[in-house]
Design an enzyme around this catalytic site. Structure first.
Site, PDB file in Angstrom:
ATOM      1  N   TYR A 172      -2.330   0.359  10.800  1.00  0.00           N
ATOM      2  CA  TYR A 172      -2.291  -0.051   9.388  1.00  0.00           C
ATOM      3  C   TYR A 172      -0.931   0.293   8.777  1.00  0.00           C
ATOM      4  O   TYR A 172      -0.325  -0.514   8.082  1.00  0.00           O
ATOM      5  CB  TYR A 172      -3.409   0.651   8.614  1.00  0.00           C
ATOM      6  CG  TYR A 172      -3.530   0.207   7.158  1.00  0.00           C
ATOM      7  CD1 TYR A 172      -4.041  -1.042   6.829  1.00  0.00           C
ATOM      8  CD2 TYR A 172      -3.145   1.051   6.112  1.00  0.00           C
ATOM      9  CE1 TYR A 172      -4.163  -1.443   5.496  1.00  0.00           C
ATOM     10  CE2 TYR A 172      -3.271   0.658   4.786  1.00  0.00           C
ATOM     11  CZ  TYR A 172      -3.784  -0.595   4.480  1.00  0.00           C
ATOM     12  OH  TYR A 172      -3.897  -0.984   3.160  1.00  0.00           O
ATOM     13  N   SER A 179       0.884  -1.181   0.000  1.00  0.00           N
ATOM     14  CA  SER A 179       0.000   0.000   0.000  1.00  0.00           C
ATOM     15  C   SER A 179       0.911   1.217   0.000  1.00  0.00           C
ATOM     16  O   SER A 179       2.085   1.107   0.396  1.00  0.00           O
ATOM     17  CB  SER A 179      -0.847   0.005   1.286  1.00  0.00           C
ATOM     18  OG  SER A 179      -1.421   1.281   1.502  1.00  0.00           O
TER      19      SER A 179
END
Ligand SMILES: NC(=O)c1ccc[n+]([C@@H]2O[C@H](COP(=O)([O-])OP(=O)(O)OC[C@H]3O[C@@H](n4cnc5c(N)ncnc54)[C@H](O)[C@@H]3O)[C@@H](O)[C@H]2O)c1
Length: 283
Positions: free
Chosen positions: A161, A148
């Protein structure tokens, strides 16, 4: 001949969002594919759609949880039983933290939310890699992991995250070192995508879905390319890393496939908004 003819792929989280798009693309490219996902409902939808597209005999599905080692082993075994070998794993199942900041993380939820994020996003990839070692060594195959923009930059999530995706970068580099020259290990780091990405159960986000439409509207002001790519737009990167024809050299590589996070300007997001006008191409 398609680029992935006779290639056998196992993907986690392949029944929704980015994973679903990868499955569709890989089938078109000639691969056969095993999908492990924890959502039975999403698996049913995927199966129906893939059958309707005429690729039913090239798909096997396994309902399982990436946080359970045995489920990863079962997925690998089912894939090898059905197709005879395994050429590539794609670790992709993941959850988000809806950008819950350190200040907002409830102290009493720290342990459980940490485990939710790390067990799915990091341990799940570790388990998958471990379970697939033998067949991938036999086939001289490869591993691809979905990272990501949060694997490189802040603000793609909260601390949980962001830390999981930075950890995935570490896994990729260490696996690439340890498994060379037998297995290539690479990653794709997408930017924001309109999917069904959900969150941590401990934080009450298990049924909350990433606000894709709002993100899509905001993206022109966030990334240089100015549009939010669709899940399909990301799939070519996975084909490239899986392809034995096109990609022998790459291992330990992570493609920042995020619309240009790394080249945002200081005073504005991008410098070329007026480029056609400056060149006299449009008035
Ligand atoms: N959506 C985004 O903006 C975005 C941006 C960058 C990276 N990513 C990454 O892309 C990957 C795919 O996410 P998506 O956006 O397509 O979300 P999604 O929710 O649409 O797809 C993820 C799939 O993973 C499955 N899954 C979740 N936890 C699981 C578990 N424990 N065991 C088995 N399956 C599980 C879900 O059921 C779902 O089908 C994730 O790794 C995510 O972090 C997403």
């Amino acid at each position: 001949m398609a680029r992935l003819d006779n290639e056998i792929i196992l993907i986690t989280g392949g029944a929704s969002g980015l994973g679903f798009a990868i499955v569709e693309r890989f089938l078109v490219e000639g691969a056969s594919i095993a999908v492990m996902d924890k959502s039975e409902q999403a698996i049913d939808k995927l199966t129906q759609k893939i059958h309707d597209q005429g690729y039913g005999d090239k798909l096997v599905t396994i309902q399982g949880d990436v946080r359970v080692y045995q489920d990863n082993e079962t997925a690998v075994a089912r894939c090898v039983d059905k197709f005879g070998k395994l050429d590539c794993i794609i670790g992709n199942a993941g959850i988000w933290d809806f950008s819950t900041s350190l200040v907002r993380l409830p102290t009493e939820k720290l342990d459980q939310s940490f485990d939710d994020l790390f067990h799915t996003n990091v341990k799940g990839y570790l388990y998958l890699a471990k379970a697939a070692l033998e067949p991938l060594t036999r086939s001289g195959g490869s591993m691809i992991f979905t990272v990501s923009n949060a694997g490189f930059y802040p603000d793609g999530g909260g601390p949980l995250y962001t830390a999981t995706k930075h950890a995935v970068v570490g896994l990729i580099r260490q696996f690439a070192f340890e498994l060379a020259p037998h297995i290539r290990v690479n990653g794709v780091a997408p930017g924001a995508i309109d999917t069904n990405l959900r969150g941590s159960e401990a934080l009450g986000q298990a049924e909350r879905v990433i606000p894709g439409k709002a993100l899509s509207a905001a993206v022109p002001d966030l990334v240089p390319v100015g549009v939010m790519p669709s899940p399909k737009d990301y799939t070519g990167a996975y084909v490239f890393f899986a392809s034995r024809e096109d990609n022998i050299p790459a291992t330990g590589v992570i493609l920042n496939h995020d619309g240009g996070f790394g080249v945002r300007g200081f005073s504005r997001i991008r410098g070329g908004d007026k480029l056609p006008k400056e060149l006299g191409i449009e008035s």
